[in-house]
Enzyme design. Structure first.
Site, mmCIF file in Angstrom:
data_model
loop_
_atom_site.group_PDB
_atom_site.id
_atom_site.type_symbol
_atom_site.label_atom_id
_atom_site.label_comp_id
_atom_site.label_asym_id
_atom_site.label_seq_id
_atom_site.Cartn_x
_atom_site.Cartn_y
_atom_site.Cartn_z
ATOM 1 N N GLU A 29 21.904 -39.150 -24.702
ATOM 2 C CA GLU A 29 21.845 -37.477 -26.149
ATOM 3 C C GLU A 29 20.336 -37.608 -25.824
ATOM 4 O O GLU A 29 19.587 -38.615 -26.408
ATOM 5 C CB GLU A 29 22.073 -37.951 -27.451
ATOM 6 C CG GLU A 29 23.775 -38.369 -27.712
ATOM 7 C CD GLU A 29 24.181 -38.146 -29.103
ATOM 8 O OE1 GLU A 29 23.530 -38.666 -29.733
ATOM 9 O OE2 GLU A 29 25.495 -38.550 -29.221
ATOM 10 N N ARG A 57 30.758 -41.797 -30.885
ATOM 11 C CA ARG A 57 30.177 -42.414 -30.054
ATOM 12 C C ARG A 57 30.075 -41.762 -28.712
ATOM 13 O O ARG A 57 30.960 -42.137 -28.493
ATOM 14 C CB ARG A 57 29.588 -43.423 -29.523
ATOM 15 C CG ARG A 57 28.710 -43.567 -30.989
ATOM 16 C CD ARG A 57 27.308 -43.683 -31.560
ATOM 17 N NE ARG A 57 26.553 -43.433 -32.805
ATOM 18 C CZ ARG A 57 26.827 -42.881 -33.822
ATOM 19 N NH1 ARG A 57 27.234 -42.208 -34.078
ATOM 20 N NH2 ARG A 57 25.787 -43.414 -34.566
ATOM 21 N N HIS A 114 25.620 -33.089 -32.041
ATOM 22 C CA HIS A 114 26.140 -34.147 -32.514
ATOM 23 C C HIS A 114 25.759 -33.536 -34.343
ATOM 24 O O HIS A 114 24.574 -34.367 -34.193
ATOM 25 C CB HIS A 114 24.360 -35.177 -32.146
ATOM 26 C CG HIS A 114 25.061 -36.776 -32.248
ATOM 27 N ND1 HIS A 114 25.334 -38.173 -32.249
ATOM 28 C CD2 HIS A 114 25.914 -37.017 -34.364
ATOM 29 C CE1 HIS A 114 25.512 -38.982 -32.975
ATOM 30 N NE2 HIS A 114 26.096 -38.454 -34.242
#
Length: 317
Positions: A265, A237, A284
């Site tokens: 994000e 993360r 991601h």
């Protein structure tokens, strides 16, 4: 009255997985199913959640949606591990809403992307691709990972697979974890490391869960310990790193970073990570393989079945 089970957004393509057999039949056997055909705006998302007893969640859930569903919503079955990044867990607890997650579905997928990012950064694969496409044929020296030192931060499911891949590649692997398991590490050919010691490695790979304790845990102090020429890989993360600290360290030009996760994000257009030297960036996608997504969807539906049968599992709150 049969419970209303909804997946309120098609974000992440999960509605297609839930609509396919056998998951659709399993859901239909326990409730009335509503699968979103689109990605709604926030107001529509709130409306869809407000009419649900159970939510299959693959997107951010606004507090307004939890509040609108108060008194009816019983379960949020999150289609992933880090539910805290997508649901206000304190508010869910206050409202009496159970939140569940799915673990270990993507251990292999994320670990393999981690290895890909290590190799891409070590040999500067993205720059080579750009050069060839631009008609250039001037090579440069990269580095071999065999014989180098890999430090794995977090020796959970993903971290253990990464360690195994590192050993197979011929790296000297060490690991740090809040709860050290010397026997498991020894069996994997991994050396236990202290926290500061872990940053004195050729490659540092982050596999910590995001919690209140780990948020911002990697600070400027830790990044200053990185040796020149080292690579930091983060597929966990983005919030685990102190905001702005990594960009500042990369700006010195003597270390590299390979990142699949960010805070926030998606990245803002002015984020310095887009322009500092020595980065390999992916959006991601660590967990995004057909096999991992299928395991994730299966786990989320299994959590709904378990909850409605009175034996909840994988409970976060």
């Amino acid at each position: 009255m049969r419970p209303r089970i909804v997946c309120p957004s098609a974000e992440g393509d999960f509605t297609e997985l839930f609509a396919a057999e056998p998951l659709r039949s399993r859901l239909a056997a326990i409730g009335e199913v509503g699968l979103a055909p689109d990605v709604p705006d926030e107001a529509e998302l709130v409306r869809r959640v407000a009419g649900a007893d159970v939510v299959l969640l693959a997107t951010h859930l606004p507090d307004e949606a939890l509040l609108a569903a108060a008194g009816r919503l019983r379960l949020v079955s999150f289609t992933g591990t880090g539910a805290a990044s997508y649901v206000n867990l304190d508010l869910a607890r206050e409202l009496g809403v159970t939140v569940t997650n799915v673990t270990h579905y993507g251990d292999q997928a994320v670990a393999e992307l981690t290895l890909a990012l290590m190799l891409a950064a070590a040999r500067d694969v993205p720059a080579g691709d750009r050069a060839v496409r631009a008609g250039q044929w001037a090579g440069w020296s990269g580095r071999e990972l065999a014989g180098s030192r890999l430090a794995v931060l977090g020796f959970g499911g993903i971290g253990r697979v990464v360690a195994r891949l590192g050993v197979a590649l011929g790296m000297r692997v060490g690991a740090w974890d809040k709860v050290t398991d010397p026997q498991a590490m020894a069996a994997a050919g991994v050396e236990p490391l202290g926290w500061a010691q872990a940053f004195d490695a050729d490659v540092v790979s982050v596999h910590l869960p995001l919690t209140d304790e780990t948020r911002g845990m990697i600070t400027t102090a830790e990044l200053d310990l990185l040796r020149p020429g080292s690579i930091l890989v983060n597929t966990a993360r983005g919030e685990i790193l102190e905001p702005g600290a990594l960009a500042a360290r990369l700006a010195r030009g003597d270390v590299r970073a390979a990142l699949d996760v960010f805070d926030p994000e998606p990245l803002r257009p002015d984020d310095p990570l887009l322009t500092v030297p020595g980065t390999v960036l992916t959006p991601h996608l660590g967990f995004r393989t057909p096999a991992a997504l299928a395991r994730m969807a299966e786990g989320a539906v299994g959590n709904v079945e378990a909850f409605l049968s009175g034996v909840p599992r994988n409970v976060v709150v």
